[in-house]
Design an enzyme around this catalytic site. Structure first.
Site, PDB file in Angstrom:
ATOM      1  N   HIS A 121     -62.754  84.671 169.111  1.00  0.00           N
ATOM      2  CA  HIS A 121     -62.070  83.383 169.192  1.00  0.00           C
ATOM      3  C   HIS A 121     -62.439  82.472 168.025  1.00  0.00           C
ATOM      4  O   HIS A 121     -61.594  81.724 167.527  1.00  0.00           O
ATOM      5  CB  HIS A 121     -62.432  82.712 170.525  1.00  0.00           C
ATOM      6  CG  HIS A 121     -61.565  81.535 170.863  1.00  0.00           C
ATOM      7  ND1 HIS A 121     -60.247  81.670 171.248  1.00  0.00           N
ATOM      8  CD2 HIS A 121     -61.828  80.208 170.870  1.00  0.00           C
ATOM      9  CE1 HIS A 121     -59.744  80.471 171.487  1.00  0.00           C
ATOM     10  NE2 HIS A 121     -60.674  79.570 171.265  1.00  0.00           N
ATOM     11  N   HIS A 174     -54.463  78.301 174.949  1.00  0.00           N
ATOM     12  CA  HIS A 174     -55.435  78.124 176.039  1.00  0.00           C
ATOM     13  C   HIS A 174     -55.038  79.077 177.160  1.00  0.00           C
ATOM     14  O   HIS A 174     -54.856  78.688 178.313  1.00  0.00           O
ATOM     15  CB  HIS A 174     -55.491  76.667 176.511  1.00  0.00           C
ATOM     16  CG  HIS A 174     -56.881  76.109 176.495  1.00  0.00           C
ATOM     17  ND1 HIS A 174     -57.406  75.331 177.487  1.00  0.00           N
ATOM     18  CD2 HIS A 174     -57.889  76.254 175.585  1.00  0.00           C
ATOM     19  CE1 HIS A 174     -58.653  75.006 177.204  1.00  0.00           C
ATOM     20  NE2 HIS A 174     -58.961  75.551 176.044  1.00  0.00           N
TER      21      HIS A 174
END
Length: 732
Positions: free
Chosen positions: A44, A90
Site C-alpha cells: 500500500h 478505501h
C-alpha cells in the site's frame, strides 16, 4: 529462525527484506523499527509490485504544475488559478466496515487536496459492488454494503460542506467478496500559492496538528496489502473512525495558516499515519528528523511508541514550520479548538530519530527506506481464460429487439441512482452547474475566473476483463469523452488502479497491460496522469475482481456559461448520431444481461476519430449549435437515447437506419448523440472537421419511438427513476 519467520509473516515482510533492513541499519532492528519498515514497505505504501509498470506514464504538459509524487496533482486552469485533484482507494476498510471505511476514504482524499493549499469544491466517487438483484444472502449483504457506503460518503461530505457532484456505480458478481470504494476530490487555489509536503531547514520545528492519536486504524496499510480470507474478514480494529466536524475545523485552520508565511511544508497523515508523513516529508528534502513521541497528543491511555507511529487516526496533519513562528502556528490551530504540539525538529543527519520520554527508541536512515524499498519484478503470464472467452458463444441474432430493450433499461448499471445521490449535498458552495443524475460529466464553476471544470469517472471492468490493455485505454477515452460532451477540453487524469493479487502471474499480466493501455491513451489524447493510487490484493479466498483501473478525467471550459447539458432540452430539435456503428458486442451490457456472458473482443481504438469528435462538440458548443450532447457507451444508441429521454421527460422519433436493429445495442467506440438547433451549420462544421454524422430523428411528444421500439416516456421515467430505489430497499 522459526520465531523470526512467524514475526515477519505477520508483518508481511520476507526474509530477504529483513536482510536488507539489517544492512540498512547495520544491526538487527528492534520491534518498533521492524514495524515501521513493515508499514513503509507494504504494498500500500511502497508500490513494490506496481512501481515497475508506473514508470513511463505521461506526466507533463504545459498546463501541468505538479505531477505524481506529491499529495495531489495540480493543473493550470487560467488567470492565475489552479485545480488540485486526486483519487484514492478505501476498498478493504469499506468491505470490513462500510460506513466508516467509506467516510474515512472521503476524509483522507479531502486532506490530500487541502494540504496543498486548495479549498475543496467537488467530490466524486467510483463504487463497485457485487450482485444486488437476487433474494439470497450474498445479494442482501451487498445491499447492506451499498447502504453503509453511501451513508458514510454522504455524511462525511455533507458535514464538510463539500458537494458530491457525481460518480459511477457498477455491479457484478466479481465484487461479491471485495467491493471497491474509490474517492476523488478537486480543489482550487491560486497557482502561485501551492504548498508541498516537505521538511527542510535544520532546527525548523515539526508540529503535530488535528485530532488526538488513538489506536484506530492500527495496521491499516499492512491490512490493505493482503487478500481477504475467512480468517481476516473481520479486521474492524484496522479501520479508522472519522469525525467530519473535526476535519472541517482542520480545513479552515489550514486555509487560515496558508495565508501567512509561517511554514515550510505540510503533509496529511494517511496510510501508516505519522510514519509515512514524517518519512515522506524528510525524504523529499534529504533531511533528518527528531520526534518525541511522548509529546504526541493521545486519545487513549497506555499507548506505546509503535502505536503513535502506526495509528491511522483521522483528521491529523504534520507541519514543518519556520523557526520562530511556532507560537503563531500553534495559536491558529488552538483558536480552531484543535490539538497542536511541537513534537520535533528537522536535522541534517538524514536519520529519523524517535524518542520516548527522553530515551532513543528508533534510529533509521530515511533515504534507504524509500530508495531501498523493494521493487519487485513479479512473474507475469497471459491468463488462460482469455482464449476461452475470445469467441462470443451466445446467439445474439436470436434476440428480440423489444425484449432486449426492456431487459437492458432495468439493469442496475443503467437506471438512475437518485437513491444514492439524493443523500449527497451536491449544491453546497453554489458552484455546481451539472450535478449527479445529469448524465456524463459533472461540472463545477470556478467563481474566481469564470471557467468551469468538468469531472468524469469511468471504467468498464468487463472491457478490462476481456482485454486488459484496450479496456484500460478505453477507460481513459470514455472519461475524456464524457468531459468533452459538457463542452470542456479534457486536460489531465488521476487514476485508481484496482486489481487482484499481484502474487498471481495472471493478475500481474493484467496490471502490466492495463498500465500500457493508460500510457498509450494518455499520450495520444494529450491528457497526462498527474496523480493516482494503486490498490492490489482485491480478492477473497483466491477469487479476484475484474481489472478495474478507474479513471477521472478533468476538463476545462473557458466559459462556465457555455456548459453543455446531456439530457434533451427542447421539442423540435434534431437528433444526430455522431461516429460509426459496427457489430461491437464484446464485453457488452447486452451479453451480460441477456446471456450472462462476458466475452468477445474489443474494437480498435481510433484516437484521431476520438479527438475529432471532441473537437466537433467543443466548437459546435462554442458557436451555439448544440443544445445537448451525450456519449454512446454501455448499452449502445438505444440506451443513450433512453437515458436522455427519461431524464428530460421528452419523447423522440428516431429511425436509426441500421439494417440489423440489434446494432441499437452495439458498443462501438467514439460515438455520441447530439441535440442540434441549427442542422445546416452543424453539418457544415462536422464535415470540415471530418466526423461521421447522421440525422436520425427529432425530439417530439411523449412517446419514445426508436425504430420498432415504442414506449410511453412516462413509463420509461418510472423505471428509470424508481427501479434502483425499490431494489436497494427491498429487504428493509
Amino acid at each position: 529462525m522459526d520465531e523470526l519467520s512467524k514475526k515477519l509473516s505477520k508483518l508481511k515482510l520476507t526474509l530477504g527484506e529483513y536482510d536488507e533492513i539489517v544492512k540498512i541499519l547495520g544491526r538487527e532492528p528492534n520491534d518498533l523499527e521492524l514495524k515501521i519498515f513493515s508499514s513503509m514497505w507494504s504494498e500500500h505504501c511502497s508500490y513494490k509490485s506496481s512501481k515497475k509498470y508506473l514508470n513511463g506514464f505521461p506526466t507533463t504538459a504545459p498546463w501541468v504544475i505538479q505531477g505524481p509524487g506529491e499529495n495531489a496533482g495540480v493543473i493550470d486552469i487560467g488567470d492565475g488559478m489552479a485545480a488540485v485533484f486526486k483519487m484514492e482507494s478505501h476498498n478493504h476498510p469499506s468491505f470490513i466496515e462500510p460506513y466508516q471505511g467509506a467516510a474515512t476514504g472521503v476524509g483522507g482524499i479531502l486532506r490530500d487536496v487541502f494540504t496543498m493549499g486548495a479549498r475543496p469544491i467537488a467530490n466524486l466517487n467510483s463504487l463497485r459492488f457485487g450482485t444486488i438483484r437476487r433474494d439470497d444472502k450474498t445479494s442482501k449483504y451487498q445491499r447492506y454494503l451499498v447502504r453503509g457506503v453511501v451513508a458514510g460518503i454522504g455524511d462525511y461530505g455533507n458535514c464538510m460542506g463539500v458537494p458530491t457532484v457525481g460518480g459511477e456505480t457498477f455491479f457484478d458478481d466479481c465484487y461479491n467478496g471485495n467491493i471497491l470504494v474509490n474517492a476523488f476530490t478537486l480543489g482550487v487555489c491560486k497557482a502561485d500559492e501551492i504548498f508541498y509536503g516537505r521538511a527542510e531547514g535544520v532546527g525548523n520545528p515539526v508540529i503535530y496538528v488535528g485530532s488526538k492519536t488513538g489506536r484506530d486504524g492500527l495496521g491499516g496499510a499492512v491490512m490493505a496489502s493482503d487478500s481477504f480470507t475467512e480468517e481476516n474478514k473481520s479486521l474492524r480494529p484496522t479501520v479508522q473512525v472519522g469525525d467530519p466536524f473535526t476535519e472541517k475545523l482542520l480545513l479552515e485552520a489550514c486555509l487560515e495558516l496558508f495565508k501567512n508565511d509561517y511554514i515550510v511544508g505540510i503533509q496529511d497523515m494517511g496510510a501508516a499515519g505519522l510514519t509515512s508523513s514524517s518519512f515522506e516529508m524528510a525524504g523529499r528534502s534529504g533531511s533528518g528528523m527528531v520526534m518525541h513521541l511522548d509529546k504526541v497528543p493521545a486519545r487513549e491511555e497506555g499507548m506505546e511508541p509503535f502505536e503513535f507511529m502506526l495509528s491511522e487516526s483521522q483528521e491529523r496533519m504534520l507541519i514543518c514550520a519556520k523557526k520562530g513562528h511556532e507560537d503563531k502556528v500553534l495559536g491558529i490551530f488552538k483558536r480552531w479548538d484543535l490539538d497542536a504540539e511541537v513534537i520535533g525538529e528537522v536535522t541534517d543527519t538524514g536519520n529519523m530519530e524517535l524518542f520516548w520520554h527522553g530515551k532513543k527508541v528508533a534510529d533509521i536512515p530515511i533515504d534507504p527506506v524509500g530508495e531501498n524499498a523493494p521493487i519487485l519484478d513479479r512473474p507475469t503470464k497471459r491468463p488462460a481464460y482469455l482464449d476461452d472467452i475470445k469467441e462470443i458463444k451466445a446467439d445474439i441474432n436470436s434476440l428480440d429487439v423489444n425484449k432486449t430493450f426492456d431487459k437492458l433499461i432495468a439493469s442496475p448499471e443503467v437506471v438512475d441512482k437518485s437513491w444514492i445521490y439524493d443523500q449527497y449535498d451536491s449544491m453546497v458552495q453554489t458552484n455546481t452547474i451539472k450535478g449527479p443524475g445529469k448524465l456524463d460529466a459533472s461540472v463545477v464553476r470556478v467563481k474566481e475566473n469564470g471557467v468551469s471544470i468538468a469531472l468524469s469517472s469511468d471504467c468498464n471492468p468487463r472491457y478490462c476483463y476481456i482485454d486488459p490493455y484496450k479496456g484500460a485505454a478505453a477507460a481513459v477515452v470514455e472519461s475524456g469523452r464524457n468531459a468533452a460532451m459538457s463542452g470542456a477540453k479534457p486536460k489531465a487524469i488521476t487514476d485508481c488502479l484496482n486489481y487482484g493479487n499481484p502474487e498471481n502471474p495472471e493478475i500481474m499480466w493484467q496490471f502490466a497491460k492495463g498500465c500500457e493501455g493508460i500510457k498509450e491513451a494518455c499520450k495520444e489524447l494529450n491528457t497526462p496522469v498527474v496523480s493516482g493510487n494503486v490498490s492490489l490484493y482485491n480478492e477473497t479466498n483466491g477469487v479476484g475482481i475484474y481489472p478495474t483501473p478507474a479513471i477521472v478525467m478533468v476538463g476545462v471550459n473557458k466559459d462556465a456559461n457555455k456548459t453543455l447539458p446531456s439530457s434533451f432540452q427542447k421539442e423540435g430539435n434534431s437528433i444526430y448520431l455522431l461516429g460509426k456503428t459496427a457489430d461491437d458486442f464484446g464485453g457488452s451490457l447486452l451479453l451480460k444481461e441477456m446471456f450472462g456472458e462476458v466475452s468477445g473482443e474489443l474494437p480498435e481504438l481510433d484516437y484521431e476519430k476520438e479527438l475529432k469528435l471532441w473537437e466537433l462538440v467543443e466548437k459546435a458548443n462554442e458557436n451555439g449549435l448544440l443544445k445537448s450532447a451525450k456519449d454512446v457507451n454501455v448499452g449502445g444508441v438505444a440506451i443513450a437515447l433512453y437515458k436522455m429521454s427519461a431524464s428530460s421527460s421528452l419523447g423522440v422519433e428516431v429511425e436509426s437506419g441500421f439494417e440489423d436493429k440489434l446494432k441499437l445495442f452495439s458498443e462501438s467506440f467514439s460515438r455520441a448523440i447530439a441535440e442540434v438547433g441549427d442542422d445546416e451549420k452543424f453539418e457544415e462544421l462536422a464535415k470540415s472537421i471530418g466526423v461521421d454524422y447522421k440525422k436520425i430523428g427529432t425530439i417530439k411528444g411523449k412517446k419514445f419511438i426508436v425504430d420498432e421500439i415504442q414506449r410511453d416516456v412516462e413509463v420509461l421515467e418510472k423505471i428509470y427513476k424508481n427501479f434502483f430505489k425499490e431494489l436497494i430497499e427491498s429487504d428493509l
